[in-house]
Design a protein around this motif. Structure first.
Motif, short mmCIF file in Angstrom:
data_model
loop_
_atom_site.label_atom_id
_atom_site.label_comp_id
_atom_site.label_asym_id
_atom_site.label_seq_id
_atom_site.Cartn_x
_atom_site.Cartn_y
_atom_site.Cartn_z
N VAL A 20 0.84 -1.19 0.00
CA VAL A 20 0.00 0.00 0.00
C VAL A 20 0.87 1.25 0.00
O VAL A 20 0.38 2.36 -0.06
N SER A 21 2.19 1.05 0.05
CA SER A 21 3.13 2.16 0.07
C SER A 21 3.22 2.81 -1.31
O SER A 21 3.14 2.14 -2.33
N THR A 22 3.42 4.12 -1.32
CA THR A 22 3.58 4.84 -2.58
C THR A 22 5.05 5.05 -2.92
O THR A 22 5.36 5.63 -3.94
N GLU A 23 5.94 4.60 -2.03
CA GLU A 23 7.37 4.74 -2.31
C GLU A 23 8.09 3.44 -2.02
O GLU A 23 7.66 2.64 -1.20
N SER A 24 9.18 3.25 -2.73
CA SER A 24 10.00 2.05 -2.58
C SER A 24 11.08 2.30 -1.54
O SER A 24 11.77 3.31 -1.59
N ARG A 25 11.21 1.38 -0.58
CA ARG A 25 12.25 1.53 0.44
C ARG A 25 12.53 0.16 1.06
O ARG A 25 11.81 -0.79 0.84
N GLY A 26 13.58 0.12 1.84
CA GLY A 26 13.89 -1.12 2.54
C GLY A 26 15.38 -1.36 2.63
O GLY A 26 16.20 -0.49 2.32
N MET A 27 15.71 -2.57 3.06
CA MET A 27 17.09 -2.96 3.25
C MET A 27 17.31 -4.31 2.59
O MET A 27 16.49 -5.22 2.72
N ALA A 28 18.44 -4.42 1.89
CA ALA A 28 18.81 -5.69 1.28
C ALA A 28 20.27 -5.96 1.58
O ALA A 28 21.10 -5.04 1.55
N THR A 29 20.57 -7.19 1.94
CA THR A 29 21.94 -7.61 2.24
C THR A 29 22.19 -8.94 1.53
O THR A 29 21.25 -9.54 0.99
N PRO A 30 23.42 -9.45 1.54
CA PRO A 30 23.67 -10.76 0.95
C PRO A 30 22.93 -11.90 1.65
O PRO A 30 22.90 -13.01 1.15
N SER A 31 22.32 -11.63 2.83
CA SER A 31 21.62 -12.70 3.54
C SER A 31 20.12 -12.43 3.75
O SER A 31 19.49 -13.08 4.58
N GLY A 32 19.56 -11.51 2.97
CA GLY A 32 18.12 -11.31 3.05
C GLY A 32 17.68 -9.92 2.67
O GLY A 32 18.50 -9.08 2.31
N PHE A 33 16.36 -9.71 2.72
CA PHE A 33 15.83 -8.38 2.47
C PHE A 33 14.54 -8.16 3.22
O PHE A 33 13.83 -9.09 3.59
N ASP A 34 14.27 -6.89 3.47
CA ASP A 34 13.03 -6.41 4.07
C ASP A 34 12.67 -5.19 3.23
O ASP A 34 13.23 -4.11 3.43
N LEU A 35 11.77 -5.37 2.28
CA LEU A 35 11.50 -4.36 1.27
C LEU A 35 10.03 -3.95 1.29
O LEU A 35 9.15 -4.78 1.53
N TRP A 72 18.15 -15.70 4.45
CA TRP A 72 18.82 -16.93 4.06
C TRP A 72 20.26 -16.87 4.54
O TRP A 72 20.71 -15.83 5.01
N VAL A 73 20.95 -17.98 4.42
CA VAL A 73 22.36 -18.03 4.78
C VAL A 73 23.16 -17.54 3.57
O VAL A 73 23.03 -18.10 2.47
N ALA A 74 23.94 -16.48 3.75
CA ALA A 74 24.72 -15.91 2.65
C ALA A 74 25.60 -16.98 2.01
O ALA A 74 26.26 -17.74 2.71
N GLY A 75 25.58 -17.05 0.69
CA GLY A 75 26.42 -17.98 -0.04
C GLY A 75 25.84 -19.38 -0.19
O GLY A 75 26.42 -20.22 -0.86
N ASP A 76 24.68 -19.66 0.41
CA ASP A 76 24.05 -20.99 0.35
C ASP A 76 22.84 -20.92 -0.57
O ASP A 76 21.79 -20.39 -0.20
N LEU A 77 22.97 -21.48 -1.78
CA LEU A 77 21.91 -21.38 -2.78
C LEU A 77 20.63 -22.08 -2.33
O LEU A 77 19.53 -21.59 -2.59
N ASP A 78 20.74 -23.21 -1.63
CA ASP A 78 19.54 -23.90 -1.14
C ASP A 78 18.80 -23.03 -0.12
O ASP A 78 17.57 -22.95 -0.12
#
Length: 112
Positions: A20-35, A72-78
Motif C-alpha cells: 500500500v506504500s507509494t514509495e519504494s524503500r527497505g534494506m537488502a543484504t547478501p543474507s536477506g531483504f526487508d522491502l 537466508w544463509v549468505a552464499g548458500d543457494l539452497d
C-alpha cells in the motif's frame, strides 16, 4: 547467455504482500531483504547485484508493488531458494538472449 529467471510460485506466500506504500524503500543484504513497495524487476536486480553476482531476469508476471521479507544463509543457494519460496518466488537457470553494453578502456591521449 546463462541467466537465472525469477518466477512466481503457486500458493501461499507469507513473505509477500501487495504493497500500500507509494514509495519504494527497505534494506537488502547478501543474507536477506526487508522491502516495501518494490517491483519484481527491482527484486531481480537486487538479487543480481547483491546476492548472486549473476544476471537475474524477472519472469514472475507479477505487476505492481509488493512488500517482501526473506532471509537466508549468505552464499548458500539452497537457503536462498527456501527464503525466496517464503515470498512465493523461485529462481531457475535458463538461457536468454541479453543485450549488453561493453565498455572498453580508451588509450589516453595528450590534450593540447
Amino acid at each position: 547467455e546463462d541467466v537465472l529467471v525469477l518466477r512466481a510460485l503457486e500458493g501461499e506466500a507469507p513473505g509477500r504482500a501487495p504493497s500500500v506504500s507509494t514509495e519504494s524503500r527497505g534494506m537488502a543484504t547478501p543474507s536477506g531483504f526487508d522491502l516495501t513497495g518494490v517491483s519484481m524487476t527491482k527484486v531481480a536486480r537486487l538479487l543480481s547485484s547483491m546476492v548472486l553476482e549473476r544476471l537475474v531476469l524477472d519472469e514472475t508476471g507479477l505487476r505492481g508493488a509488493y512488500d517482501l521479507r526473506a532471509s537466508w544463509v549468505a552464499g548458500d543457494l539452497d537457503s536462498l531458494r527456501d527464503g525466496l519460496a517464503r515470498c512465493g518466488l523461485t529462481l531457475e537457470p535458463a538461457r536468454r538472449e541479453v543485450e549488453m553494453v561493453l565498455v572498453a578502456p580508451v588509450e589516453s591521449a595528450e590534450i593540447r
